[in-house]
Design a protein around this motif. Structure first.
Motif, PDB file in Angstrom:
ATOM      1  N   THR A 154     -28.763  56.094 -46.739  1.00 32.04           N
ATOM      2  CA  THR A 154     -30.131  56.545 -46.525  1.00 32.04           C
ATOM      3  C   THR A 154     -30.953  56.533 -47.806  1.00 32.04           C
ATOM      4  N   ALA A 155     -30.339  56.911 -48.909  1.00 25.79           N
ATOM      5  CA  ALA A 155     -31.093  56.961 -50.171  1.00 25.79           C
ATOM      6  C   ALA A 155     -31.570  55.564 -50.516  1.00 25.79           C
ATOM      7  N   GLU A 156     -32.786  55.461 -50.953  1.00 28.44           N
ATOM      8  CA  GLU A 156     -33.359  54.141 -51.142  1.00 28.44           C
ATOM      9  C   GLU A 156     -32.930  53.468 -52.439  1.00 28.44           C
ATOM     10  N   SER A 157     -32.793  54.230 -53.463  1.00 30.82           N
ATOM     11  CA  SER A 157     -32.378  53.671 -54.737  1.00 30.82           C
ATOM     12  C   SER A 157     -31.987  54.814 -55.649  1.00 30.82           C
ATOM     13  N   LEU A 158     -31.413  54.446 -56.782  1.00 30.24           N
ATOM     14  CA  LEU A 158     -31.106  55.444 -57.800  1.00 30.24           C
ATOM     15  C   LEU A 158     -32.123  55.339 -58.911  1.00 30.24           C
ATOM     16  N   ASN A 159     -32.342  56.423 -59.591  1.00 27.62           N
ATOM     17  CA  ASN A 159     -33.158  56.418 -60.798  1.00 27.62           C
ATOM     18  C   ASN A 159     -32.478  55.507 -61.833  1.00 27.62           C
ATOM     19  N   VAL A 160     -33.252  54.816 -62.659  1.00 22.87           N
ATOM     20  CA  VAL A 160     -32.672  53.815 -63.566  1.00 22.87           C
ATOM     21  C   VAL A 160     -31.744  54.448 -64.605  1.00 22.87           C
ATOM     22  N   ALA A 161     -32.009  55.689 -65.003  1.00 21.06           N
ATOM     23  CA  ALA A 161     -31.136  56.327 -66.000  1.00 21.06           C
ATOM     24  C   ALA A 161     -29.791  56.689 -65.371  1.00 21.06           C
ATOM     25  N   THR A 162     -29.804  57.224 -64.143  1.00 21.41           N
ATOM     26  CA  THR A 162     -28.530  57.569 -63.507  1.00 21.41           C
ATOM     27  C   THR A 162     -27.766  56.288 -63.134  1.00 21.41           C
ATOM     28  N   ALA A 163     -28.487  55.237 -62.738  1.00 21.98           N
ATOM     29  CA  ALA A 163     -27.826  53.959 -62.446  1.00 21.98           C
ATOM     30  C   ALA A 163     -27.170  53.408 -63.710  1.00 21.98           C
ATOM     31  N   THR A 164     -27.853  53.492 -64.831  1.00 19.12           N
ATOM     32  CA  THR A 164     -27.292  53.024 -66.099  1.00 19.12           C
ATOM     33  C   THR A 164     -26.025  53.806 -66.438  1.00 19.12           C
ATOM     34  N   ALA A 165     -26.068  55.119 -66.204  1.00 20.20           N
ATOM     35  CA  ALA A 165     -24.902  55.967 -66.471  1.00 20.20           C
ATOM     36  C   ALA A 165     -23.694  55.462 -65.690  1.00 20.20           C
ATOM     37  N   ILE A 166     -23.906  55.154 -64.430  1.00 23.38           N
ATOM     38  CA  ILE A 166     -22.808  54.729 -63.551  1.00 23.38           C
ATOM     39  C   ILE A 166     -22.249  53.374 -63.971  1.00 23.38           C
ATOM     40  N   VAL A 167     -23.136  52.428 -64.271  1.00 21.88           N
ATOM     41  CA  VAL A 167     -22.667  51.081 -64.638  1.00 21.88           C
ATOM     42  C   VAL A 167     -21.946  51.113 -65.990  1.00 21.88           C
ATOM     43  N   LEU A 168     -22.516  51.824 -66.960  1.00 20.94           N
ATOM     44  CA  LEU A 168     -21.851  51.889 -68.276  1.00 20.94           C
ATOM     45  C   LEU A 168     -20.488  52.564 -68.169  1.00 20.94           C
ATOM     46  N   SER A 169     -20.412  53.587 -67.342  1.00 26.19           N
ATOM     47  CA  SER A 169     -19.136  54.286 -67.157  1.00 26.19           C
ATOM     48  C   SER A 169     -18.093  53.325 -66.592  1.00 26.19           C
ATOM     49  N   GLU A 170     -18.480  52.510 -65.603  1.00 27.72           N
ATOM     50  CA  GLU A 170     -17.563  51.528 -65.026  1.00 27.72           C
ATOM     51  C   GLU A 170     -17.156  50.482 -66.052  1.00 27.72           C
ATOM     52  N   ILE A 171     -18.132  50.010 -66.814  1.00 29.29           N
ATOM     53  CA  ILE A 171     -17.839  48.987 -67.827  1.00 29.29           C
ATOM     54  C   ILE A 171     -16.833  49.512 -68.839  1.00 29.29           C
ATOM     55  N   ARG A 172     -17.060  50.715 -69.323  1.00 30.05           N
ATOM     56  CA  ARG A 172     -16.196  51.250 -70.370  1.00 30.05           C
ATOM     57  C   ARG A 172     -14.824  51.653 -69.854  1.00 30.05           C
ATOM     58  N   SER A 173     -14.767  52.106 -68.600  1.00 26.96           N
ATOM     59  CA  SER A 173     -13.461  52.565 -68.115  1.00 26.96           C
ATOM     60  C   SER A 173     -12.626  51.413 -67.584  1.00 26.96           C
ATOM     61  N   ASN A 174     -13.239  50.270 -67.316  1.00 31.78           N
ATOM     62  CA  ASN A 174     -12.499  49.164 -66.699  1.00 31.78           C
ATOM     63  C   ASN A 174     -12.424  47.897 -67.528  1.00 31.78           C
ATOM     64  N   SER A 175     -12.996  47.893 -68.702  1.00 33.61           N
ATOM     65  CA  SER A 175     -12.956  46.635 -69.469  1.00 33.61           C
ATOM     66  C   SER A 175     -11.917  46.714 -70.582  1.00 33.61           C
TER      67      SER A 175
END
Lengths: 241, 241
Positions: free
Chosen positions: B220-241
């Motif tokens: 239902t949520a239309e999108s994430l705020n760009v700062a919270t989206a950045t938090a999520i992507v960076l967290s994935e990059i750092r924990s999985n690379s």
């Protein structure tokens, strides 16, 4: 077209005391207003400048001048549309899923962002300490977008709530087990704390596990903003549970 | 103790044009000021109300009244300490690590939060489109805390920059490969787009892979705020690379 009393009512809704007294709150902006109109919330009154009157053909609109709108808006640059809604009844917290608990989150933008994140990650219930900023604060609503219609936000004393919680309770701290190594269960309670002080020490006894977001690189940044930290922990919970 | 010309100078630093003209910017608040004093940045002038004069014993302080501070502060409630620093020289972007690219991020709070996130996740270089909000905007600095001293933020035309980038370029979109299933490399370029419009279509040709943050629950949520989206992507990059 808009009476002095109407303007006075909406102006009063900037304050929590009057929102609670009237059982009303307001949101602004075409996008958010439309999203809430499509939700289960009950509309009380809708105000729009001429420019937007065509956007709500099936509804009774109060035409408002830009000048009058400026007087009642919470925005520096009012967006032309303002809607007053009845406060929804809060629902009972359901423990069949993850539940978000906020201990004294003070910044409206942070609470708004966290509500939006909960909506994104399918978390329906947020339990806030009584000191947490009011969810119907206009600045919170500005940051939640339409998510406020889908997430149930309740306020209560956290100690008795946590004492009764039948799920594992995770507290997010500066020190603790790495969220990247944690096997999160399918449901649980996640606590995020105050911007400056974190989770209140008095809640420690109710927390089953302390978790933390490990820092990378030079270990120089002092902390993360509570909204971005919430984003990271929720992302880990949903992708790994 | 503070001359009219000094007040005028600091007031002018609210505007990008004058910040660039003087090569100066200011920050406020004891914590942020102390963090920047401990960094490589060069102090130009330090202002403090009486209450805080004991906090900077080894430095030359300009005593300032609360009234004068109010005139030059960017805060509604000035915090008693304001420091003017020389703008640091930007460094050359180093491709030995992940590089963050921001395409037209307009909200100062978002840029500030992203800088803080980069600092947390050990990303030293942020390349911003020329339309991105100025990093020395007082509201950006308020949100970065001290991270501004450690993260190199440069502004340039993104097309030629990306064309030259020798690393895989990831663009974050509403549609794309799930970040949770992606094997991120040790180094790469991550692009985040504008709050309302995402990444500009003209950059598409320079992007090697489109990634997205999957939504959970009712979609239902239309999108994430760009700062919270950045938090999520960076967290994935750092924990999985």
């Amino acid at each position: 077209m808009v009476s002095k009393n109407q303007l006075k009512l909406i102006k009063s809704l900037h304050q929590k005391k009057y929102r609670n007294e009237h059982g009303l709150f307001f949101v602004e902006g075409l996008k958010t207003v439309k999203e809430l109109l499509n939700s289960d919330l009950n509309l009380f009154e809708l105000y729009a400048t001429k420019q937007y009157s065509g956007d709500f053909l099936e509804l009774e609109i109060h035409d408002i001048t830009e000048n009058d709108l400026k007087k009642i808006s919470a925005l520096r640059q009012p967006s032309g549309v303002l809607a007053v809604f009845q406060m929804p009844k809060t629902r009972k917290v359901d423990f069949g899923n993850w539940v978000m608990v906020l201990d004294d989150v003070r910044d409206p933008g942070n609470l708004g962002a966290i509500i939006r994140l909960c909506d994104w990650f399918g978390i329906e219930h947020i339990v806030c300490s009584n000191e947490t900023v009011d969810v119907f604060n206009p600045k919170v609503l500005q940051a939640t977008m339409g998510s406020i219609a889908r997430v149930n936000v309740v306020y209560q004393d956290l100690e008795p709530f946590l004492a009764k919680a039948s799920l594992p309770v995770y507290g997010t701290y500066m020190q603790g087990a790495s969220i990247y190594k944690e096997d999160f269960p399918k449901s649980g309670v996640l606590i995020m704390g105050n911007e400056a002080n974190g989770i209140a020490p008095k809640l420690k006894a109710n927390i089953d596990k302390s978790v933390t977001i490990p820092q990378f690189g030079n270990l120089t940044a002092e902390s993360l903003n509570v909204a971005t930290a919430t984003a990271i922990v929720l992302s880990e919970i949903r992708s790994n549970s």
